[in-house]
Motif scaffolding. Sequence first.
Motif, short mmCIF file in Angstrom:
data_model
loop_
_atom_site.label_atom_id
_atom_site.label_comp_id
_atom_site.label_asym_id
_atom_site.label_seq_id
_atom_site.Cartn_x
_atom_site.Cartn_y
_atom_site.Cartn_z
N GLY A 56 0.81 33.50 57.01
CA GLY A 56 1.23 34.26 58.18
C GLY A 56 1.48 35.72 57.85
N GLY A 57 1.89 35.96 56.63
CA GLY A 57 2.15 37.33 56.20
C GLY A 57 2.30 37.36 54.69
N PHE A 58 2.39 38.57 54.17
CA PHE A 58 2.44 38.74 52.72
C PHE A 58 3.05 40.11 52.44
N ALA A 59 3.87 40.19 51.40
CA ALA A 59 4.43 41.47 50.97
C ALA A 59 3.94 41.77 49.56
N ALA A 60 3.34 42.91 49.37
CA ALA A 60 2.93 43.39 48.05
C ALA A 60 3.93 44.46 47.63
N VAL A 61 4.59 44.24 46.51
CA VAL A 61 5.69 45.10 46.06
C VAL A 61 5.26 45.85 44.80
N TYR A 62 5.57 47.14 44.74
CA TYR A 62 5.15 47.99 43.63
C TYR A 62 6.32 48.77 43.05
N ASP A 63 6.26 49.04 41.74
CA ASP A 63 7.31 49.81 41.09
C ASP A 63 7.02 51.31 41.17
N VAL A 64 7.85 52.11 40.51
CA VAL A 64 7.73 53.57 40.60
C VAL A 64 6.44 54.09 39.97
N GLN A 65 5.82 53.33 39.05
CA GLN A 65 4.53 53.73 38.48
C GLN A 65 3.36 53.19 39.28
N GLY A 66 3.62 52.43 40.33
CA GLY A 66 2.56 51.86 41.15
C GLY A 66 2.05 50.51 40.68
N ALA A 68 1.99 46.52 40.35
CA ALA A 68 2.37 45.40 41.22
C ALA A 68 3.45 44.57 40.53
N CYS A 69 4.50 44.24 41.29
CA CYS A 69 5.58 43.39 40.79
C CYS A 69 5.35 41.98 41.28
N ASP A 70 5.01 41.09 40.37
CA ASP A 70 4.84 39.68 40.72
C ASP A 70 6.17 38.99 40.49
N PHE A 71 6.60 38.20 41.45
CA PHE A 71 7.85 37.47 41.33
C PHE A 71 7.51 35.98 41.30
N GLY A 82 10.49 46.62 37.56
CA GLY A 82 11.53 45.97 38.33
C GLY A 82 12.20 46.89 39.33
N GLU A 83 11.96 48.19 39.22
CA GLU A 83 12.51 49.15 40.18
C GLU A 83 11.52 49.29 41.33
N ILE A 84 11.82 48.66 42.45
CA ILE A 84 10.91 48.68 43.59
C ILE A 84 10.89 50.08 44.21
N VAL A 109 8.55 38.76 60.12
CA VAL A 109 8.80 40.14 59.70
C VAL A 109 10.09 40.21 58.88
N LEU A 110 11.15 39.53 59.32
CA LEU A 110 12.39 39.49 58.54
C LEU A 110 12.12 38.96 57.13
N HIS A 111 11.35 37.91 57.05
CA HIS A 111 11.02 37.28 55.78
C HIS A 111 10.28 38.26 54.85
N GLU A 112 9.25 38.90 55.37
CA GLU A 112 8.43 39.78 54.52
C GLU A 112 9.18 41.07 54.16
N ILE A 113 9.98 41.61 55.06
CA ILE A 113 10.78 42.79 54.71
C ILE A 113 11.78 42.40 53.63
N GLY A 114 12.32 41.18 53.71
CA GLY A 114 13.21 40.71 52.65
C GLY A 114 12.56 40.76 51.29
N HIS A 115 11.32 40.30 51.20
CA HIS A 115 10.59 40.40 49.92
C HIS A 115 10.44 41.86 49.51
N SER A 116 10.17 42.73 50.46
CA SER A 116 10.00 44.16 50.17
C SER A 116 11.26 44.79 49.61
N LEU A 117 12.42 44.23 49.99
CA LEU A 117 13.71 44.74 49.52
C LEU A 117 14.16 44.07 48.22
N GLY A 118 13.34 43.12 47.73
CA GLY A 118 13.66 42.48 46.47
C GLY A 118 14.25 41.09 46.59
#
Length: 141
Positions: A56-66, A68-71, A82-84, A109-118
């Motif tokens: 249904g959705g997906f969040a791709a999270v990246y650190d300060v160097q760009g 990808a942070c896999d959890f 680890g610094e999103i 959206v709540l779920h995916e934003i949650g992943h974006s926030l860590g």
Amino acid sequence: DWSGAIDAAVARYGSASPQLQFQREAAGANIAITIRRYSDRTPPEISGYLFPAGAGGFAAVYDVQGAACDFPPSPLPVGCTGEIASAEVYLNDIIPAGSDIEARRQRLVLHEIGHSLGLTRHSPDLGIGQLADRYGWPPEQ
């Protein structure tokens, strides 16, 4: 149209804790979140991630160097500092229509934003109240 669900989700997170503030522009943000919609017919190519077709959705999270942070099934990031710094949330138009479509969209959206926030773990109840309890935020008013 996801705009109502996005606005409602941002408002709920914003009211959950005084430490969370959302803004429309990325400049000056600690974590810049971009929200995009897509269809399984034309899935996006996500740098550093394998795209989960049918989700249904997906969040791709990246650190300060760009990077990808896999959890994995642990709260610790793999493959990044680890610094999103940024995240891209993808919302799939695959969600079937129905009288409760706005509520389902908002929950996603709540779920995916949650992943974006860590917030890396999944829970059987992804409500703000449960997240507040888990992460020590003040209770909902």
